[in-house]
Design a protein around this motif. Structure first.
Motif, PDB file in Angstrom:
ATOM      1  N   GLY A   1       6.916  10.476  -3.248  1.00 42.88           N
ATOM      2  CA  GLY A   1       6.513  10.805  -4.574  1.00 42.88           C
ATOM      3  C   GLY A   1       5.610  10.032  -5.545  1.00 42.88           C
ATOM      4  N   GLN A   2       5.049  10.604  -6.766  1.00 40.70           N
ATOM      5  CA  GLN A   2       4.042  10.025  -7.562  1.00 40.70           C
ATOM      6  C   GLN A   2       4.719   8.559  -8.084  1.00 40.70           C
ATOM      7  N   GLU A   3       3.867   7.514  -8.219  1.00 38.00           N
ATOM      8  CA  GLU A   3       4.126   6.382  -8.942  1.00 38.00           C
ATOM      9  C   GLU A   3       5.195   5.718  -8.192  1.00 38.00           C
ATOM     10  N   THR A   4       5.366   5.673  -6.906  1.00 36.64           N
ATOM     11  CA  THR A   4       6.326   5.228  -6.297  1.00 36.64           C
ATOM     12  C   THR A   4       5.883   3.755  -5.387  1.00 36.64           C
TER      13      THR A   4
ATOM     14  N   ILE B   1      -3.462  10.869   1.324  1.00 39.43           N
ATOM     15  CA  ILE B   1      -3.207  10.046   0.456  1.00 39.43           C
ATOM     16  C   ILE B   1      -3.798  10.256  -1.000  1.00 39.43           C
ATOM     17  N   MET B   2      -3.196  10.492  -1.978  1.00 40.03           N
ATOM     18  CA  MET B   2      -3.596  10.862  -3.200  1.00 40.03           C
ATOM     19  C   MET B   2      -4.385   9.946  -3.916  1.00 40.03           C
ATOM     20  N   PRO B   3      -4.646  10.331  -5.306  1.00 40.85           N
ATOM     21  CA  PRO B   3      -5.550   9.202  -5.966  1.00 40.85           C
ATOM     22  C   PRO B   3      -4.999   7.959  -6.527  1.00 40.85           C
ATOM     23  N   ASN B   4      -5.700   6.862  -6.321  1.00 36.35           N
ATOM     24  CA  ASN B   4      -5.303   5.549  -6.814  1.00 36.35           C
ATOM     25  C   ASN B   4      -3.938   4.903  -6.248  1.00 36.35           C
ATOM     26  N   THR B   5      -3.698   5.343  -4.913  1.00 34.46           N
ATOM     27  CA  THR B   5      -2.735   4.841  -3.918  1.00 34.46           C
ATOM     28  C   THR B   5      -3.245   3.227  -3.361  1.00 34.46           C
ATOM     29  N   ARG B   6      -2.484   2.692  -3.083  1.00 34.21           N
ATOM     30  CA  ARG B   6      -2.737   1.315  -2.312  1.00 34.21           C
ATOM     31  C   ARG B   6      -1.674   1.100  -1.160  1.00 34.21           C
ATOM     32  N   VAL B   7      -2.607   1.173   0.257  1.00 37.01           N
ATOM     33  CA  VAL B   7      -1.659   1.031   1.219  1.00 37.01           C
ATOM     34  C   VAL B   7      -1.864  -0.467   1.762  1.00 37.01           C
ATOM     35  N   GLU B   8      -0.794  -1.405   1.809  1.00 38.71           N
ATOM     36  CA  GLU B   8      -1.239  -2.705   2.192  1.00 38.71           C
ATOM     37  C   GLU B   8      -1.176  -3.190   3.571  1.00 38.71           C
ATOM     38  N   SER B   9      -1.495  -4.383   3.752  1.00 36.33           N
ATOM     39  CA  SER B   9      -1.765  -4.704   5.304  1.00 36.33           C
ATOM     40  C   SER B   9      -0.519  -4.489   6.094  1.00 36.33           C
ATOM     41  N   GLY B  10      -0.724  -4.295   7.117  1.00 34.88           N
ATOM     42  CA  GLY B  10       0.352  -4.042   8.313  1.00 34.88           C
ATOM     43  C   GLY B  10       1.219  -2.719   8.019  1.00 34.88           C
ATOM     44  N   ALA B  11       0.975  -1.810   6.881  1.00 41.34           N
ATOM     45  CA  ALA B  11       1.516  -0.531   6.782  1.00 41.34           C
ATOM     46  C   ALA B  11       1.156   0.498   7.471  1.00 41.34           C
TER      47      ALA B  11
ATOM     48  N   GLU C   1      -0.047  10.331  -5.948  1.00 41.21           N
ATOM     49  CA  GLU C   1      -0.659   9.669  -6.678  1.00 41.21           C
ATOM     50  C   GLU C   1      -0.130   8.289  -7.376  1.00 41.21           C
ATOM     51  N   ASN C   2      -0.881   7.155  -7.357  1.00 42.08           N
ATOM     52  CA  ASN C   2      -0.498   5.863  -8.068  1.00 42.08           C
ATOM     53  C   ASN C   2       0.453   5.187  -7.457  1.00 42.08           C
ATOM     54  N   CYS C   3       0.854   5.377  -6.110  1.00 40.45           N
ATOM     55  CA  CYS C   3       1.727   4.708  -5.105  1.00 40.45           C
ATOM     56  C   CYS C   3       1.209   3.178  -4.558  1.00 40.45           C
ATOM     57  N   VAL C   4       2.238   2.482  -4.083  1.00 40.20           N
ATOM     58  CA  VAL C   4       2.084   1.643  -3.440  1.00 40.20           C
ATOM     59  C   VAL C   4       2.814   1.552  -2.251  1.00 40.20           C
ATOM     60  N   VAL C   5       2.107   1.305  -1.019  1.00 39.11           N
ATOM     61  CA  VAL C   5       2.912   1.186   0.266  1.00 39.11           C
ATOM     62  C   VAL C   5       2.715  -0.005   0.748  1.00 39.11           C
ATOM     63  N   SER C   6       3.757  -0.681   0.662  1.00 39.90           N
ATOM     64  CA  SER C   6       3.757  -2.411   0.721  1.00 39.90           C
ATOM     65  C   SER C   6       3.670  -2.780   2.054  1.00 39.90           C
TER      66      SER C   6
END
Length: 401
Positions: A370-373, A330-340, A349-354
Motif C-alpha cells: 500500500g501507499q507510503e509504506t 511500481i507506482m510513482p516515487n517508490t524506491r527498491v533497494e539492493s537485494g530486494a 506510490e511513495n514506498c520503500v522496499v528495503s
C-alpha cells in the motif's frame, strides 16, 4: 450557457473496495495506470477526442487526490469558458443534503448542472475502465435509431458474464431484456457502463425514480428496466476493441501487463487517439551500466541500476543495483533497494522496499504494498498478501508478544 448537443457525466465516486489498499486513501479513478496515467485519463481523453467538451465528474469517496489531479482540466483541453470539466461532489441545500444513493441518484442530484447547457443528449460514463472509444459514433447510432437510450456492449467470456449487466437483443440490436448480474445469463453481451440517453426522456425517469421509496436509484437495477417495461427504444451499441474493467487487483495488474505484449493488446502510442494526462515535470529516465531492462515501460525520472523484466515503472522510481523487478507494477516515487526481489506484485506510490525484501512470488495471486509504506529489511510479502504500514505494525506487535 451556450446550448450543447451532448454533455458527459462521469461517475467517479466509487470506493473501489476490491482494489484493497490502493483505494484506502484515494478514489478508484485516481489510481495510477500504465506508467504515467491515472484511470480517469481514459474516459476524459475519450471525451476530448470525441469533441465532447463539457464533462461533469461526480465524486464522493476520498475525492482529494482526484480533485487535485483534475484541476482546471487543462491536460485534456477542458479548461474552457463555455463548458470544460467540473467536479461535482454531493452538496447541502437549505433543506437537505445527502450522499449519492446510487448511480441514477447521482445524476438526479445534478439535474440543475445539466440543464445549464440544455443538452439534447447525455452521455453517462464510468471512471474505472481502460479503453479508447469514439463516443460520437455511438451518438450517431443513437440518433439514427431514434433511441431513448443506447448502451455500449461487448461480448465477455461466459464464465464471468454473471458479473455484468447482460443484454438480450433482437435482430436490429434493440434491447428486449436486461439482466443485472444474473446467476444464469441468457447471453454474454455485457454492458460496458457507457450510456447515451435522450435527455428529456431520462429527466422524466430520474424524477420518477427519486419519488419511488423502493428504488435502489441505480441505472442497471431501476432506470433501464423501467424504460424497457415502458417499451422505450433501447439500442445495444456493439464495441469490439480493447476494454478492461480494472476494478480488482488482478485485473489492474493484467491491464498493465497487456501494455507490454508485442504487439500490445492496448496501444498507448496511437497518434490518432492520444491519451492525455497531467504529467510530472521530471528529467529523462536513467539506465545505469549494471542495469538489465527487458520488455518494460520506464517513465520519466526513473533511475534503474538493477534488473527490470516485464514491468511498468512510473515516474520517479529508483531501482538499486542487485534489485530484481519482474512482472510487476511500481507506482510513482517508490524506491527498491539492493537485494530486494519484487515479482508479480503492485507496489503503490511513495514506498520503500528495503534491502533483501521479497514481495510476491513467481506464481499465485498478485501481492500488493500500500501507499507510503516502508518495508523493513528482509520483510516478506507472500503471493496474494496486502501489506501497508498498519499491517507491518500489527505483525511487529505479534512478534513482540
Amino acid at each position: 450557457m451556450r446550448k450543447k448537443k451532448c454533455i458527459a457525466m462521469l461517475l467517479a465516486g466509487g470506493q473501489g473496495s476490491r482494489l484493497g489498499l490502493l483505494t484506502k486513501v484515494m478514489a478508484k479513478p485516481a489510481v495510477p495506470f500504465g506508467g504515467k496515467y491515472r484511470i480517469i485519463d481514459f474516459p476524459l481523453s475519450n471525451c476530448t477526442n470525441s469533441q465532447i467538451d463539457t464533462v461533469g465528474v461526480l465524486t464522493q469517496y476520498r475525492p482529494l487526490e482526484l480533485n487535485r489531479y483534475i484541476g482546471s482540466g487543462q491536460p485534456w483541453d477542458l479548461d474552457l469558458n463555455n463548458g470544460g470539466v467540473f467536479v461535482l461532489p454531493p452538496y447541502m441545500t437549505a433543506k437537505s443534503g445527502e450522499w449519492y444513493r446510487g448511480t441514477a441518484n447521482a445524476i438526479y442530484q445534478n439535474i440543475s448542472f445539466i440543464e445549464q447547457y440544455d443538452p439534447d443528449y447525455v452521455l453517462i460514463l464510468s471512471g474505472d475502465h481502460i479503453y479508447k472509444m469514439d463516443y460520437n459514433k455511438m451518438l450517431s447510432a443513437h440518433i439514427d435509431a431514434k433511441a431513448d437510450c443506447t448502451i455500449a456492449v461487448r461480448p465477455v467470456p461466459w464464465e464471468i458474464a454473471s458479473s455484468f449487466g447482460i443484454m438480450n437483443v433482437d435482430a436490429d440490436n434493440r434491447i428486449i431484456e436486461f439482466e443485472e448480474k444474473p446467476k444464469q445469463p441468457k447471453s454474454n453481451l455485457a454492458s460496458m457502463g457507457v450510456y447515451i440517453f435522450t435527455w428529456k426522456v431520462l429527466r422524466e425517469y430520474l424524477i420518477a425514480d427519486d419519488k419511488d421509496p423502493k428504488s435502489k436509484n441505480d441505472f442497471g437495477k431501476n432506470i433501464i428496466p423501467n424504460m424497457l417495461g415502458d417499451k422505450k427504444v433501447l439500442l445495444a451499441y456493439s464495441f469490439e476493441s480493447y476494454w478492461k474493467d480494472v476494478g480488482t487487483i488482478a485485473s489492474l495488474w493484467e491491464a498493465n501487463m497487456d501494455l507490454l505484449k508485442v504487439p500490445p493488446e492496448f496501444d498507448l502510442n496511437d497518434p490518432r487517439w492520444k491519451i492525455y494526462a497531467r504529467s510530472p515535470i521530471m528529467p529523462p529516465h536513467f539506465i545505469g551500466g549494471s542495469a538489465i531492462v527487458e520488455q518494460s515501460l520506464i517513465a520519466e525520472g526513473c533511475e534503474v541500476h538493477g534488473t527490470v523484466r516485464g514491468s511498468v515503472l512510473f515516474a520517479g522510481v529508483n531501482i538499486a543495483s542487485n534489485a530484481i523487478i519482474e512482472d510487476s507494477v511500481i507506482m510513482p516515487n517508490t524506491r527498491v533497494e539492493s537485494g530486494a526481489i519484487v515479482r508479480r506484485a503492485i507496489v503503490a506510490e511513495n514506498c520503500v522496499v528495503s534491502s533483501d525484501c521479497v514481495v510476491g512470488e513467481l506464481e499465485g495471486d498478485i501481492a500488493l504494498v500500500g501507499q507510503e509504506t516502508t518495508l523493513p529489511e528482509g520483510f516478506v510479502v507472500k503471493a496474494g498478501e496486502q501489506v501497508d504500514t498498519d499491517e507491518i505494525a500489527r505483525r511487529e506487535a505479534e512478534t513482540h508478544e
